[in-house]
Design an enzyme around this catalytic site. Structure first.
Site, short mmCIF file in Angstrom:
data_model
loop_
_atom_site.label_atom_id
_atom_site.label_comp_id
_atom_site.label_asym_id
_atom_site.label_seq_id
_atom_site.Cartn_x
_atom_site.Cartn_y
_atom_site.Cartn_z
N ASP A 147 0.82 -1.20 0.00
CA ASP A 147 0.00 0.00 0.00
C ASP A 147 0.87 1.27 0.00
O ASP A 147 1.95 1.25 -0.58
CB ASP A 147 -0.91 -0.07 1.25
CG ASP A 147 -2.24 0.61 1.05
OD1 ASP A 147 -2.23 1.81 0.79
OD2 ASP A 147 -3.28 -0.05 1.14
N HIS A 222 -3.89 6.33 3.14
CA HIS A 222 -4.56 5.09 2.75
C HIS A 222 -3.95 3.86 3.42
O HIS A 222 -4.65 3.01 3.97
CB HIS A 222 -4.46 4.98 1.23
CG HIS A 222 -5.23 3.87 0.62
ND1 HIS A 222 -4.67 2.66 0.33
CD2 HIS A 222 -6.51 3.79 0.22
CE1 HIS A 222 -5.57 1.88 -0.24
NE2 HIS A 222 -6.69 2.54 -0.30
N SER A 554 -11.15 -0.94 -1.03
CA SER A 554 -9.92 -0.83 -0.26
C SER A 554 -10.17 -1.08 1.21
O SER A 554 -9.31 -1.60 1.91
CB SER A 554 -9.33 0.57 -0.37
OG SER A 554 -8.65 0.74 -1.57
#
Ligand code: NAG
Ligand code: NAG
Ligand code: NAG
Ligand code: NAG
Ligand code: NAG
Ligand code: NAG
Ligand code: NAG
Ligand code: NAG
Ligand code: NAG
Length: 770
Positions: A147, A222, A554
């Site tokens: 990620d 994120h 996600s």
């Protein structure tokens, strides 16, 4: 404080600059050398250095000299799989792809984070009872995200309750260059970063610039969100800006160890770097990988996530990947290889809403994550289309892009914007605020039913009908007025519902493998955040948040991976296929009373995860290497290619002359596309419950299909742990599946387990990949 703010602002600007540079360079370099991934199957050599020197030799034979080859190589994949990435011309790449031992050569591309706004980020956090809180499961399993990195000082990585690092851990904590220094602990046991592909494309990062973070540190948010969702320690009384979503945050597998592989840099996540991360994760000894990235569907051995996951699967590592956010259109699901567990997203019973009271006493409510308060009184309400700046058209003003509105007329008002497809590129609420507006009402034509984090007071109106009512009220009222309430959390919403944005099946690469596999919470998920990242994705938003609320596949991906880690901890010997089967056969099917779930099968796969049930599934569908070989034959790979991919060079396997459809793979669901006449598939189940179990089958026929199962009873014993059955699907007189997908299921029941296998039958469909 101001200085800190300035640094944050610079970082965000840098991220934007990255995007800008990316656009320019891609135009300049397209005629020149491109970054290619050369995939060479399994890595059988015991010494990584020999593998690398093979890569140099192979490349030298094409480029002419060992020196040129050495400088052209960007990554050598030499641990979990075999291959390299290098700067090549199209001709050179074609030459290499024709060489013996090379399966494919394809350009490195940029993948996006699978969240719901422009830069697409992801994350997850499951509430409620069950194994998440009540057991010690997850202990000592090693779970990883690929990620944007992590913010290592986040309280979710607190390691006070953790024992010594498991012996099997074979990885590292690569600190890189970051201030403060990036440090791991007994919770976050490892972190690495992969930037060679990114730098080969866009140039070296400036390490002497203090705002450049060449380390696993997350400046985007994120990765911190997904990693804390996956396995963050329990942190009590956390909230989104003190008001919304207060509660205990905990990762799905709160006692597991976490590893972060950073592959995303400002503006780009290069697939050449993603393959390097898989290669290393396999080397490092992780148990489960969550990857919330992706693009579109391509043939599996031209797809970096499918390739990485295949070799992870060979080494007993389960990969959970995001199914994508391109719903509700059909056939949009990504990351659909059968050795991947593909996650869809659904809502939880929690909504964040703001109310709009119009002067005519009509009230509408819409999703909003807006923590900036406005005084609770009536303000004039205006249609942005009526107040363009002097150099803008009415249509452009409606979008509320930068400098599109007339400040004189915005001042003190609530403004209605309809940014349509531009939403996420522009920040309507920022323009309204900049011009002195009080709040923004955003008509979102994509009908995305999730709350956005807004930098300034704003609410989205998700129905065009409601939007039209508001516009009509403004149009026909002399002094239109409106009042807006702050966002409030509402519990008890009907849930779970399939998220509109969640990509739908069927799987366009191999439609006979039903995808997505299952669904998990992915709407308005509260989890950890990087304080260096903009909470609203608006670059000018420099508020530093420790938690944020995001939506996307996600976010559902780490929920599923957390559940997989619990199953792995309870059953360390289970194969990735068995863990996946346990999660799929115990998933709860869509509740047909919810209208939005009418495309259920295509949106949900097997259903909503139920981690507690998955710990004791009764039966599992295991998948052998030989079965994967046959599957690859169905995909048109040759015997030689399959030997290279699987690394079994001594194998005497031959593809059957009559090609078997992909649905012969021993998968925990059954799909049949192009259905016209009766077909029979065989499934094999392994008893993982009490040895003497007896299972009886219960059938739910899809509309227009008769399902017959032979035998109807499976009697297991100490000697017979593995049994097969055959399923025949036959057309009945009505044939709705000529037009639409139809769904049913077969359930094996032993009075204490219900092992559910969904059946999906669909119309003619041609795949560009077969
Ligand atoms: C790199 O960053 C340093 C420090 O900010 C700066 O002085 C230098 O000009 C930068 N170099 C390049 C090539 O941009
Ligand atoms: C939780 O946090 C809020 C503010 O964020 C505070 O007012 C409250 O006292 C805290 N509750 C507990 C139990 O710590
Ligand atoms: C709205 O409701 C208030 C209070 O109930 C009332 O005084 C007012 O006249 C109503 N206005 C309209 C336009 O119906
Ligand atoms: C329109 O006018 C505003 C205010 O003068 C200015 O800031 C902006 O750059 C102009 N926009 C365009 C597209 O010319
Ligand atoms: C406003 O009302 C006028 C006259 O009824 C109509 O022609 C126009 O299309 C309306 N505009 C909007 C935005 O509804
Ligand atoms: C599944 O197959 C693998 C390898 O073929 C084997 O190691 C495992 O024990 C089998 N059963 C389960 C429940 O994983
Ligand atoms: C796949 O194999 C079949 C049968 O050999 C052949 O007809 C078809 O053209 C092949 N498809 C591709 C894309 O190579
Ligand atoms: C390799 O192939 C041989 C012969 O087909 C087979 O017996 C063996 O199990 C295979 N090994 C693996 C690891 O798949
Ligand atoms: C379905 O049929 C079409 C054309 O009849 C063919 O192109 C396609 O490959 C078939 N799909 C599958 C999955 O067999």
């Amino acid at each position: 404080m101001a200085a800190h703010g300035d640094i944050l602002r610079k970082k965000v600007l840098l991220w934007c600059l990255g995007l800008f540079v990316l656009v320019h360079l891609s135009a300049a370099q397209s005629t020149e050398k491109k970054l290619y991934i050369v995939y060479m199957g399994s890595n059988n050599l015991p010494d990584a250095e020999i593998t690398t020197s093979n890569h140099h030799n192979l490349l030298a034979s094409v480029l002419g000299s060992a020196g040129t080859a050495k400088t052209a190589i960007v990554h050598s994949y030499k641990h979990g799989l075999n291959g390299f990435s290098a700067l090549l011309t199209e001709t050179e790449a074609a030459q290499i792809s024709a060489m013996r031992g090379v399966v494919s050569a394809f350009p490195s591309v940029s993948y996006s984070l699978q969240t719901t706004r422009t830069w697409d980020y992801m994350g997850i956090n499951l509430d409620g009872n069950g194994p998440w809180t009540s057991t010690d499961f997850g202990k000592d399993t090693i779970v990883a995200t690929i990620d944007t990195g992590v913010w290592p000082e986040h309280e979710s990585f607190d390691d006070t309750a953790m024992g010594p690092i498991p012996q099997k851990w074979n990885g590292e904590c690569e600190a890189g260059l970051s201030t403060p220094k990036f440090q791991c602990n007994k919770k976050l046991i490892g972190a690495r970063y992969f930037s060679a592909g990114y730098e080969a494309m866009w140039g070296k990062m400036n390490v002497s610039d203090p705002t450049v973070t060449v380390s696993p540190r997350d400046i985007e948010g994120h990765g911190t969100h997904t990693t804390t969702t996956l396995g963050g320690s329990r942190t009590r009384n956390v909230s989104f800006q003190g008001t919304l979503g207060t509660g205990t945050a905990r990762g799905g597998a709160a006692n597991s160890r976490l590893v972060s592989y950073k592959v995303c840099w400002p503006g780009s996540c290069q697939t050449a770097d993603i393959v390097a991360a898989f290669d290393m994760a396999i080397h490092d000894g992780v148990d489960v990988i969550a990857i919330s990235l992706g693009a579109s569907s391509v043939d599996y051995f031209y797809d970096s996530i499918a390739i990485g996951s295949f070799h992870a699967m060979e080494r007993g590592i389960l990969v959970v990947a995001a199914g994508g956010n391109s719903g509700p259109d059909k056939a949009t699901v990504i990351n659909g290889a059968p050795w991947i567990l593909t996650a869809a997203a659904s809502s939880i019973d929690r909504e964040y809403l703001s109310d709009i009271h119009l002067g005519n006493n009509v009230t509408y409510s819409g999703p909003s994550l807006n923590t900036e308060r406005i005084a609770p009184k009536s303000y004039p309400i205006v249609d942005a289309g009526d107040i363009p700046a002097f150099n803008t058209t009415s249509d452009d003003a409606r979008l509320c892009g930068e400098d599109s509105l007339d400040a004189e007329k915005v001042k003190g008002s609530i403004v209605v914007c309809a940014p349509g497809d531009m939403f996420g590129i522009y920040y309507p609420e920022v323009e309204v605020h900049a011009k002195g507006g009080v709040a923004t009402i955003i008509i979102d034509e994509d009908l995305k039913s999730f709350a956005q984090v807004f930098h300034q007071p704003a609410v989205t109106v998700v129905s065009q009908g409601v939007g039209n009512h508001i516009l009509a009220y403004i149009n026909k009222t002399r002094n239109p007025m409106a009042m807006m309430t702050p966002s409030l959390m509402h519990l008890g919403a009907p849930a779970p519902l399939a998220a509109t944005f969640s990509s739908r099946g069927p799987n366009s690469v191999t439609p006979d493998i039903f995808k997505p596999d299952l669904t998990a919470p992915g709407v308005s998920i509260l989890a950890g955040w990087s304080p260096a990242a903009s909470p609203s994705e608006d670059p000018s938003d420099t508020r530093a948040f420790g938690y944020n609320i995001l939506s996307g596949t996600s976010m559902s991906t780490p929920h599923v991976a957390g559940a997989a880690a619990l199953v792995k901890a309870a059953h360390p010997g289970w194969s990735p296929a068995a863990i996946k089967s346990a999660l799929m056969t115990t998933a709860k099917p869509p509740d047909s009373q919810h209208k939005q779930n009418s495309d259920g099968g295509l949106a949900w796969g097997s259903g909503h995860i139920d981690p507690k049930e998955a710990l004791d599934p009764g039966l599992v569908y295991n998948t052998t290497f030989a079965e994967y070989n046959t599957f690859l034959c169905s995909m048109n790979y040759t015997d030689d290619q399959i030997r290279v991919i699987t690394g079994n060079m001594t194998s005497n396997m031959r593809c059957p002359t009559a090609k078997l459809p992909a649905n012969n793979l021993n998968y925990p669901s059954i799909a049949a596309v192009n259905f016209t006449k009766p077909i029979t598939v065989v499934r094999t189940v392994t008893n993982v419950g009490a040895p003497e179990s007896v299972y009886k089958v219960e059938v739910h026929h899809p509309s227009g299909i008769h399902v017959s199962v032979r035998p109807k009873t499976l009697k297991f014993s100490n000697e017979k742990k593995v049994l097969s059955y055959a399923v025949t699907l036959s057309p009945t007189r009505t044939q709705p599946w000529r037009e639409n997908w139809v769904f049913g299921a077969l359930i094996w029941n032993d009075d204490s387990h219900r092992v559910r296998t969904p059946i999906a039958v669909g119309p003619k469909m041609s795949s560009p990949f077969l």
